[in-house]
Design an enzyme around this catalytic site. Sequence first.
Site, short mmCIF file in Angstrom:
data_model
loop_
_atom_site.label_atom_id
_atom_site.label_comp_id
_atom_site.label_asym_id
_atom_site.label_seq_id
_atom_site.Cartn_x
_atom_site.Cartn_y
_atom_site.Cartn_z
N LYS A 106 12.93 54.30 102.76
CA LYS A 106 13.93 55.30 103.18
C LYS A 106 13.22 56.63 103.37
O LYS A 106 12.37 57.00 102.55
CB LYS A 106 15.00 55.40 102.09
CG LYS A 106 16.19 56.28 102.42
CD LYS A 106 17.17 56.28 101.24
CE LYS A 106 18.43 57.08 101.53
NZ LYS A 106 19.37 57.05 100.39
N SER A 132 23.96 56.02 101.90
CA SER A 132 23.08 56.70 102.85
C SER A 132 21.82 55.89 103.20
O SER A 132 21.16 56.23 104.17
CB SER A 132 22.66 58.05 102.28
OG SER A 132 21.88 57.86 101.11
N SER A 170 24.46 54.78 97.28
CA SER A 170 23.70 54.74 98.54
C SER A 170 22.75 53.55 98.70
O SER A 170 22.24 53.34 99.79
CB SER A 170 22.92 56.03 98.73
OG SER A 170 23.80 57.05 99.13
#
Lengths: 492, 480
Positions: A79, A154, A178
Amino acid sequence: MLLHELTASKVRERITKREVTAQEVVEELLEWINLKEPLIKTYLCLDEDGALSKAKEIDEKLSNGNKVGLLAGVPIAIKDNMCTAGVKTTCASKILENFIPPYDAFVVKRIKDEDAIIIGKTNLDEFAMGSSTENSAFQITRNPWDIDCIPGGSSGGSAAAVSADMAFMALGSDTGGSVRQPASFCGDVGLKPTYGRVSRYGLIAFASSLDQIGPITKDVLDTALLLQVISGHDNFDSTCAALDVPNYISDIDRLDDVLKIGVPREFFGEGLNTEIKSALMDALKIYEANGAKLVDLSLPHCEYAVATYYIIATAEASSNLARYDGVRYGHRSRLSSDSNIVDMYSQTRAEGFGNEVKRRILLGNYALSTGYYEAYYLKASKVRNLIKNDFEDAFKKVDCIICPTCPTPAFKIGERVTEPLEMYLSDIYTIPANLAGIPGISIPCGFTSAGLPIGMQILGKYFDERKLLKMAKLFENETDFHLKRPKLNQQV
Amino acid sequence: MKYEVVMGLETHAELNTVSKLFCGCSTKFGSEPNTQACPICLGLPGVLPVMNERAFEHSLKAAIALNCEIGRFASFDRKNYYYPDLPKNYQISQSYFNIGNNGYVDIVVKGKKKRIDIHNVHLEEEAGKLIHPEKSDDDYSLVDFNRAGVPLLEIVTEPDMRSIEEVESYMQILRNILLYIGVSDCKMQEGSLRFEASISLCEKGAKVYGNRVEIKNLNSMKAVLKVLAYEISRQGDLLDKGKEVLMETRLWDEVNAVSRRMRTKEEAHDYRYFPEPDLVPVWIDQKWIDETKKTIPELPVNKRQRFVKEYLISDYDAGVLTEDIFLADYFEACVKLARNSSKELSNWIINDVLRELNERKINIQEFTVTPKMLVELIKEKSTVGNAIAKEVFIEMVNTGKNAQSIINEKNLAQLSDVDELNTITANVIEKNPKAVEDYKRGKKNALAFLIGQTMKMTKGKANPKILTEILKEKITTGPK
């Protein structure tokens, strides 16, 4: 089975057995990524050269008969809020569009040390603030199961990459769900470890007391493997526990005791999609059939979790994001000659941050202001303790808690963009674990009639990830939801 | 004066740790800009602070030395404000659970003791330093982050000081305490000791204090004293004219010797303090407190009082000797070796030792003359006399040799041999019959003349006591 369809454990096995070279794996994967990326848009940055040269390095190690690490030759997606030395790390924000960190995050160093191959950096909601990855300043990531839907957020880029076989495994970060929520929306396994299990050093902070890095993988064994690598004490993170890391992989298929599973009423009430509810009920039956006892319980203060979260998380964020001011790195606004330092700050931040980030900075600053601190931040901290107590009480009676990961399946792109509150509520079942600091895992447990994945969440005691993994593995052994792949994975 | 003055002081002392508060960077002063900076003290995305244990121990030591109450734990908070020298745009400081609260410092003004209450003692990180271009039309400023993250101890008093003399005494005693316990080098010229003052005036006997004015960035004790004197007269003038003193923050303009408005109450920052989530609280048990207490030496005020009592020296002299713990140790080492003569040792140290230290700009630890050497010299003084002893002392400082060898080398020993002096005085009496006659007739200063003549012949080395005796005897009993 094509190479990119394998799990991380399988591909590692084939590489270390010299059935395939790491270079071949990377080349095949890159080919697949380049085919699918224009549609799914999971990556903000692909490190093709870096990945290939690392692959060659590992192949060389193997041909020389040298020892290789736990993740030898496994291409991993990271990420884009975890620092990678020499590789752009943007947080999907314009303000860090060209930021190249001079250092590796702790987890990045760990996976590199175990011979993993970092294939690229994945899309996210700007600074991990969001539940759909639509808040990225750069691109919209699509859900591989339905490209009109969001992948969740996210860590949407990481979850979509794993689900579309564009990465063998991925790292996400979980502040209010997330990792678990996008894993659930994309049919992946996603784990948020206990707060303090994994070092946050190098994770670009959103809300420091809630942030925790976790694996997103194709099955439970891979999650155990990645957790094994990233867990453990780090002298550079004071909040990281100085506790030994148990072996998560050995005995993962063995559950000795009769387990008591807590089923919290509050997580099965109003607002829960009926298809998800019945998938969960079916899942609980599987556990019962395997000897587990279901215990009805209440977590009365979880009702206030979302409200509490949006005070604590935004307060910390308002301070964490203050450093993006244009002085030392990142975006700096072009200024007219008569502007001063305050103009520089405000223009830089006005241009550099997206709307959701601005909204949260404003909320956070408000909650911390003189005269409001006691009413908001301090009150929220107290409620947080009550939520923590709820779980501690519950875990005196049960070994783990099972509930849905999300109240609904993946929603349509654009559907909730104008409704921040509705968007916030998609994390209603995941947020309590962050506030309490307990670990939680989301695993696939079914599909809606529209063919969207449904996620089941298992919550456990502090540092009891081992039990969560065993519970998850038991379910996986009894079902084949995790084996089903999105249709688009077959289309070449 | 018709007004009462109420003053308080915030003192910022940089701790003398080797590395910064939250990272491993050096704290050395005066290096090339930005050569002592890393991702952590630059506040790059993703970094986290880790507490420097030494800095915490130093702070705890200071809090205990300043008689503070120590809580069960201390925790850290973020103070949020924007400034280009502050890398994260928040400063890690303490607000809710300080290392120390409710302490005090006893000061002495005009021989009278007074207790100044300490509101709190807390630990925080330094900011960097802005460097502005010399030409004012250059449209840039530079930031040096070498100082960013250096541990800084803040000591906040209650508004307890009522005169400038009290403020001066407080600052001196506080500085001495910090030096004594060895937590800060307190070098004002390097900015490691700085102050912020607050002051308000009210009518004598008034129940409510006047509006408080704060003055920031005071880099020396002198500046504190000057700005407070300035503010007393500025605020007094305003009140005389029936005007209001505004509650505001001001800056001291050293060059023009005036204070200027920095911001008004309305423009004051809201620092939005909240607990620093990246650090865990530091738990402090009784054992830690007890062990820290053992490392605190006798503090300056106590030492001064003890010196007066034990060594029978004046309060002023005791004050000079105890200003520096190493000087006080030096004095005590000398007294121990010499057994008594503490008054004489005190004089030597205050007059001669300190003069040489000042001239050479060195401290007592670097001084070539050890306590043993000084005591030996003072013993020799009875044989060489005061004037020669002073000469020998300078020679000792210059060469590092001891008194005995200098006296031998330079043949400075006093002439005390009675036979030799008999011969010389006989000679003097013979050559000066008139003076001898004068003395016999009662002219006392004729004797002084004869002594002078003898001294001349012995190049000043004759022992004056013995010489005088012999002369008197010879004249009164007549030639043998």
